[in-house]
Design a protein around this motif. Structure first.
Motif, PDB file in Angstrom:
ATOM      1  N   ARG A 175     -11.154  -8.008   8.931  1.00 56.55           N
ATOM      2  CA  ARG A 175     -12.625  -8.374   8.671  1.00 56.55           C
ATOM      3  C   ARG A 175     -13.601  -7.268   9.182  1.00 56.55           C
ATOM      4  NH1 ARG A 175     -11.661 -14.033  10.948  1.00 56.55           N
ATOM      5  NH2 ARG A 175     -12.437 -12.929  12.815  1.00 56.55           N
ATOM      6  N   SER A 176     -13.028  -6.439  10.050  1.00 55.51           N
ATOM      7  CA  SER A 176     -13.845  -5.372  10.565  1.00 55.51           C
ATOM      8  C   SER A 176     -13.909  -4.042   9.596  1.00 55.51           C
ATOM      9  CB  SER A 176     -13.414  -4.845  12.140  1.00 55.51           C
ATOM     10  OG  SER A 176     -13.830  -5.567  13.177  1.00 55.51           O
ATOM     11  N   LEU A 177     -13.521  -4.291   8.507  1.00 52.65           N
ATOM     12  CA  LEU A 177     -13.677  -2.952   7.702  1.00 52.65           C
ATOM     13  C   LEU A 177     -14.921  -2.710   6.930  1.00 52.65           C
ATOM     14  CD1 LEU A 177      -9.789  -2.433   6.557  1.00 52.65           C
ATOM     15  CD2 LEU A 177     -11.327  -1.024   7.836  1.00 52.65           C
ATOM     16  N   TYR A 178     -15.460  -4.019   6.936  1.00 55.30           N
ATOM     17  CA  TYR A 178     -16.815  -4.074   6.264  1.00 55.30           C
ATOM     18  C   TYR A 178     -17.952  -4.543   7.303  1.00 55.30           C
ATOM     19  CZ  TYR A 178     -13.895  -5.151   2.092  1.00 55.30           C
ATOM     20  OH  TYR A 178     -12.936  -4.928   1.201  1.00 55.30           O
ATOM     21  N   GLY A 179     -19.308  -4.261   7.059  1.00 55.63           N
ATOM     22  CA  GLY A 179     -20.211  -4.802   7.838  1.00 55.63           C
ATOM     23  C   GLY A 179     -20.817  -6.066   7.168  1.00 55.63           C
ATOM     24  N   GLY A 180     -21.744  -6.501   7.884  1.00 57.92           N
ATOM     25  CA  GLY A 180     -22.611  -7.770   7.366  1.00 57.92           C
ATOM     26  C   GLY A 180     -21.739  -8.912   7.574  1.00 57.92           C
ATOM     27  N   PHE A 181     -21.654  -9.706   6.473  1.00 57.23           N
ATOM     28  CA  PHE A 181     -20.671 -11.173   6.455  1.00 57.23           C
ATOM     29  C   PHE A 181     -19.534 -11.073   5.715  1.00 57.23           C
ATOM     30  CE2 PHE A 181     -24.984 -12.512   7.502  1.00 57.23           C
ATOM     31  CZ  PHE A 181     -24.822 -13.240   8.548  1.00 57.23           C
ATOM     32  N   VAL A 182     -18.417 -11.394   6.279  1.00 51.68           N
ATOM     33  CA  VAL A 182     -17.234 -10.854   5.761  1.00 51.68           C
ATOM     34  C   VAL A 182     -16.308 -12.245   5.581  1.00 51.68           C
ATOM     35  CG1 VAL A 182     -15.015  -9.422   5.719  1.00 51.68           C
ATOM     36  CG2 VAL A 182     -17.253  -8.787   6.640  1.00 51.68           C
ATOM     37  N   LYS A 183     -15.584 -12.186   4.570  1.00 48.89           N
ATOM     38  CA  LYS A 183     -14.458 -13.394   4.319  1.00 48.89           C
ATOM     39  C   LYS A 183     -13.238 -12.936   4.320  1.00 48.89           C
ATOM     40  CE  LYS A 183     -13.843 -16.284   0.333  1.00 48.89           C
ATOM     41  NZ  LYS A 183     -14.112 -17.384  -0.131  1.00 48.89           N
ATOM     42  N   TRP A 184     -12.352 -13.384   5.049  1.00 53.88           N
ATOM     43  CA  TRP A 184     -10.727 -13.140   4.964  1.00 53.88           C
ATOM     44  C   TRP A 184     -10.188 -14.184   4.058  1.00 53.88           C
ATOM     45  CZ3 TRP A 184      -7.015 -13.208   9.676  1.00 53.88           C
ATOM     46  CH2 TRP A 184      -5.667 -13.013   9.219  1.00 53.88           C
ATOM     47  N   ILE A 185      -9.793 -14.003   2.833  1.00 53.62           N
ATOM     48  CA  ILE A 185      -9.230 -14.759   1.800  1.00 53.62           C
ATOM     49  C   ILE A 185      -7.803 -15.090   2.243  1.00 53.62           C
ATOM     50  CG2 ILE A 185      -8.742 -15.269  -0.373  1.00 53.62           C
ATOM     51  CD1 ILE A 185     -11.124 -13.381  -1.090  1.00 53.62           C
ATOM     52  N   MET A 186      -7.327 -16.191   2.660  1.00 53.86           N
ATOM     53  CA  MET A 186      -6.057 -16.439   2.930  1.00 53.86           C
ATOM     54  C   MET A 186      -5.194 -15.963   1.995  1.00 53.86           C
ATOM     55  SD  MET A 186      -5.532 -20.445   2.789  1.00 53.86           S
ATOM     56  CE  MET A 186      -3.515 -20.773   3.132  1.00 53.86           C
ATOM     57  N   GLY A 187      -5.199 -16.127   0.703  1.00 49.67           N
ATOM     58  CA  GLY A 187      -4.318 -15.884  -0.321  1.00 49.67           C
ATOM     59  C   GLY A 187      -3.144 -16.708  -0.472  1.00 49.67           C
ATOM     60  N   LYS A 188      -2.399 -16.833  -1.430  1.00 49.08           N
ATOM     61  CA  LYS A 188      -1.304 -17.540  -2.004  1.00 49.08           C
ATOM     62  C   LYS A 188       0.156 -16.954  -1.875  1.00 49.08           C
ATOM     63  CE  LYS A 188      -3.835 -21.219  -4.401  1.00 49.08           C
ATOM     64  NZ  LYS A 188      -5.282 -20.281  -4.518  1.00 49.08           N
ATOM     65  N   GLU A 189       0.024 -15.572  -2.226  1.00 53.78           N
ATOM     66  CA  GLU A 189       1.171 -14.793  -2.544  1.00 53.78           C
ATOM     67  C   GLU A 189       1.992 -14.841  -1.195  1.00 53.78           C
ATOM     68  OE1 GLU A 189       2.103 -14.054  -5.271  1.00 53.78           O
ATOM     69  OE2 GLU A 189       0.383 -14.269  -6.408  1.00 53.78           O
ATOM     70  N   ASN A 201       3.881 -12.369  -0.270  1.00 53.93           N
ATOM     71  CA  ASN A 201       4.046 -10.929   0.057  1.00 53.93           C
ATOM     72  C   ASN A 201       2.695 -10.529   0.749  1.00 53.93           C
ATOM     73  OD1 ASN A 201       2.344 -10.771  -2.078  1.00 53.93           O
ATOM     74  ND2 ASN A 201       3.839  -9.103  -3.059  1.00 53.93           N
ATOM     75  N   GLY A 202       1.672 -11.482   0.868  1.00 52.81           N
ATOM     76  CA  GLY A 202       0.607 -11.084   1.390  1.00 52.81           C
ATOM     77  C   GLY A 202      -0.493 -10.358   0.631  1.00 52.81           C
ATOM     78  N   SER A 203      -0.052 -10.145  -0.544  1.00 56.34           N
ATOM     79  CA  SER A 203      -0.933  -8.913  -1.376  1.00 56.34           C
ATOM     80  C   SER A 203      -2.524  -9.600  -1.585  1.00 56.34           C
ATOM     81  CB  SER A 203      -0.156  -8.682  -2.805  1.00 56.34           C
ATOM     82  OG  SER A 203      -0.090  -9.803  -3.413  1.00 56.34           O
ATOM     83  N   ASP A 204      -2.422 -10.958  -1.778  1.00 58.43           N
ATOM     84  CA  ASP A 204      -3.845 -11.353  -2.263  1.00 58.43           C
ATOM     85  C   ASP A 204      -4.721 -11.939  -0.784  1.00 58.43           C
ATOM     86  OD1 ASP A 204      -2.079 -13.614  -1.556  1.00 58.43           O
ATOM     87  OD2 ASP A 204      -2.764 -14.630  -3.525  1.00 58.43           O
ATOM     88  N   SER A 205      -4.126 -11.709   0.390  1.00 59.13           N
ATOM     89  CA  SER A 205      -4.534 -11.842   1.630  1.00 59.13           C
ATOM     90  C   SER A 205      -5.439 -10.801   2.160  1.00 59.13           C
ATOM     91  CB  SER A 205      -3.403 -12.389   2.616  1.00 59.13           C
ATOM     92  OG  SER A 205      -4.383 -12.814   3.992  1.00 59.13           O
ATOM     93  N   VAL A 206      -6.735 -10.550   1.716  1.00 61.70           N
ATOM     94  CA  VAL A 206      -7.491  -9.597   2.045  1.00 61.70           C
ATOM     95  C   VAL A 206      -8.954 -10.074   2.295  1.00 61.70           C
ATOM     96  CG1 VAL A 206      -6.183  -8.297   0.351  1.00 61.70           C
ATOM     97  CG2 VAL A 206      -8.466  -9.678  -0.468  1.00 61.70           C
ATOM     98  N   ALA A 207      -9.653  -9.083   3.015  1.00 59.97           N
ATOM     99  CA  ALA A 207     -11.052  -9.389   3.437  1.00 59.97           C
ATOM    100  C   ALA A 207     -11.862  -8.850   2.344  1.00 59.97           C
ATOM    101  CB  ALA A 207     -11.425  -8.465   4.412  1.00 59.97           C
ATOM    102  N   VAL A 208     -13.062  -9.571   2.003  1.00 55.46           N
ATOM    103  CA  VAL A 208     -14.131  -9.044   1.120  1.00 55.46           C
ATOM    104  C   VAL A 208     -15.521  -9.212   1.715  1.00 55.46           C
ATOM    105  CG1 VAL A 208     -12.879  -9.709  -1.106  1.00 55.46           C
ATOM    106  CG2 VAL A 208     -14.226 -11.489  -0.190  1.00 55.46           C
ATOM    107  N   GLN A 209     -16.387  -8.453   1.239  1.00 55.73           N
ATOM    108  CA  GLN A 209     -17.663  -8.510   2.033  1.00 55.73           C
ATOM    109  C   GLN A 209     -18.523  -9.757   1.304  1.00 55.73           C
ATOM    110  OE1 GLN A 209     -20.833  -5.364   1.434  1.00 55.73           O
ATOM    111  NE2 GLN A 209     -20.847  -5.313   3.670  1.00 55.73           N
ATOM    112  N   LEU A 210     -18.968 -10.809   1.939  1.00 55.47           N
ATOM    113  CA  LEU A 210     -20.037 -11.560   1.330  1.00 55.47           C
ATOM    114  C   LEU A 210     -21.453 -11.156   1.060  1.00 55.47           C
ATOM    115  CD1 LEU A 210     -18.799 -14.811   3.459  1.00 55.47           C
ATOM    116  CD2 LEU A 210     -18.183 -14.124   0.893  1.00 55.47           C
ATOM    117  N   ALA A 211     -21.863 -10.385   2.084  1.00 58.53           N
ATOM    118  CA  ALA A 211     -23.203  -9.996   1.999  1.00 58.53           C
ATOM    119  C   ALA A 211     -23.302  -8.642   2.913  1.00 58.53           C
ATOM    120  CB  ALA A 211     -24.266 -11.084   2.539  1.00 58.53           C
ATOM    121  N   ASP A 212     -24.068  -7.868   2.526  1.00 52.84           N
ATOM    122  CA  ASP A 212     -24.044  -6.532   3.613  1.00 52.84           C
ATOM    123  C   ASP A 212     -25.104  -6.672   4.629  1.00 52.84           C
ATOM    124  OD1 ASP A 212     -26.760  -6.069   2.978  1.00 52.84           O
ATOM    125  OD2 ASP A 212     -26.340  -4.429   1.379  1.00 52.84           O
TER     126      ASP A 212
END
Ligand code: DP6
Length: 356
Positions: A161-175, A177-188
């Motif tokens: 989650r520290s790779l983005y500023g602002g508000f960040v969501k870490w999506i748990m993902g379903k795969e 192999n973890g390929s969809d368990s990633v962080a996304v920025q919700l708001a800067d």
């Protein structure tokens, strides 16, 4: 020749907590989480990475002291980065590295925290995020930020989650192999810039259960965690996203405090129980319970929340004030009721905006 890259990464504070892994090796969580990234002037890691043909093995220093890189987490990140490294050319210095060379070249990493590592602040989040980010720049890893977050995740969950500023969501993902368990920025960081974060820092690290082993024990023994992960967090995540989108401080504060309290309830529901808020000196414990009480009473008296509190798996208290005016009043009250001292309890207050 030596080629260098320096980067700086702030820490983040979870307002909907990550607690519990469904895969320990890949670091895949049992629920989504949301955090706010702090201002880098206050709590951040600065890392310089270097590559040179004269280096004969990978080495790392933390705050000037050499540490081992042999741990599985560092190695997972290094393996992922090396396999994605690109060609690098510095015409001025006459340096040319082809992507195949990265398998043979060794790197040196020097990392500094601008806050006491021993104070138990979330140093792994900033540290591992900075480790991955600076090496990705050095090695010309051609991946987007979300892919880099998945690599940082394998170093420490909260680091993604520290790779983005602002508000960040870490999506748990379903795969698996973890390929969809990633962080996304919700708001800067500009979206809700009136918020002010105050961290009450303790000057000595107290005996505590590490997040990694604490989570393992919770997953193995707590029924409340199952309920939290399946029933509570999915709904809270939606409400928190809405509160952030609408800059609705009342909902934001209510959800933040409730989630911190449920996280500690889940710790208490673990066998043997984990007492993060109790695992401190007597004075600190009193201080933290009194901080909760002070904030709760204040919010009730105002009729609408003005301050949120949240406590992680360590001895520090984090408060989020609605705006600068509230932050000023809060700091006044904190300094009056809980003055920082020098004998190991509360050492200082860090006041910062959230940003990157
Ligand atoms: C309570 O990210 O430190 O701060 O993935 O095992 O390295 P590992 O754990 P870590 O856990 C952080 C837990 C927390 C809540 C949060 O940051 O979401």
């Amino acid at each position: 020749w030596v080629l260098l890259v320096t980067a700086r990464t702030p820490t983040n504070i979870a307002v909907i907590k990550y607690w519990g892994k469904r895969d320990e090796k890949l670091i895949l969580p049992v629920n989504d989480s949301i955090s706010v990234t702090l201002d880098p002037d206050h709590l951040c890691t600065t890392t310089t990475v270097a590559v040179s043909p004269t280096f004969d093995h990978d080495r790392m220093w933390l705050n000037g002291k050499e540490i081992s890189l042999s741990g599985g987490r560092f190695q997972s990140c290094l393996r992922e980065l090396r396999s994605r490294a690109g060609d690098v050319e510095d015409k001025e210095k006459g340096i040319k590295i082809s992507k195949e060379d990265w398998g043979k070249l060794h790197i040196h990493i020097a990392s500094y925290n601008n806050f006491p590592t021993a104070a138990g602040l979330a140093s792994s989040a900033a540290g591992l995020a900075c480790f991955v980010f600076s090496l990705a720049k050095l090695m010309n890893v051609n991946e987007d930020q979300s892919k880099l977050s998945a690599i940082a995740r394998q170093g420490s969950g909260s680091a993604c989650r520290s790779l983005y500023g602002g508000f960040v969501k870490w999506i748990m993902g379903k795969e698996e192999n973890g390929s969809d368990s990633v962080a996304v920025q919700l708001a800067d960081e500009k979206h809700w810039d009136e918020l002010v974060i105050i961290v009450a820092v303790v000057s000595s690290r107290q005996k505590e259960t590490s997040s990694t082993s604490g989570m393992r024990e919770t997953v193995e023994t707590s029924l409340l965690l199952q309920h939290r992960a399946k029933e509570v967090v999915p709904k809270r995540i939606l409400k928190m996203e809405e509160a952030i989108r609408n800059r609705d401080f009342a909902s934001f504060a209510q959800l933040t405090c409730a989630d911190s309290n449920q996280f500690h309830a889940v710790c208490l529901d673990t066998s043997p129980p984990i007492f993060y808020m109790n695992d401190t000196s007597h004075r600190q414990k009193i201080t933290y319970f009194r901080i909760i009480s002070l904030v709760e009473k204040w919010n009730r008296a105002e009729g609408t929340p003005q301050v949120a509190y949240t406590f992680d798996a360590g001895p520090n208290a984090v408060m989020i004030a609605h705006n600068r005016k509230v932050a000023g009043l809060l700091l006044q009250r904190l300094l009056y009721h809980f003055p920082p001292n020098t004998d190991a309890d509360l050492s200082s207050y860090i006041v910062g905006d959230k940003s990157i």
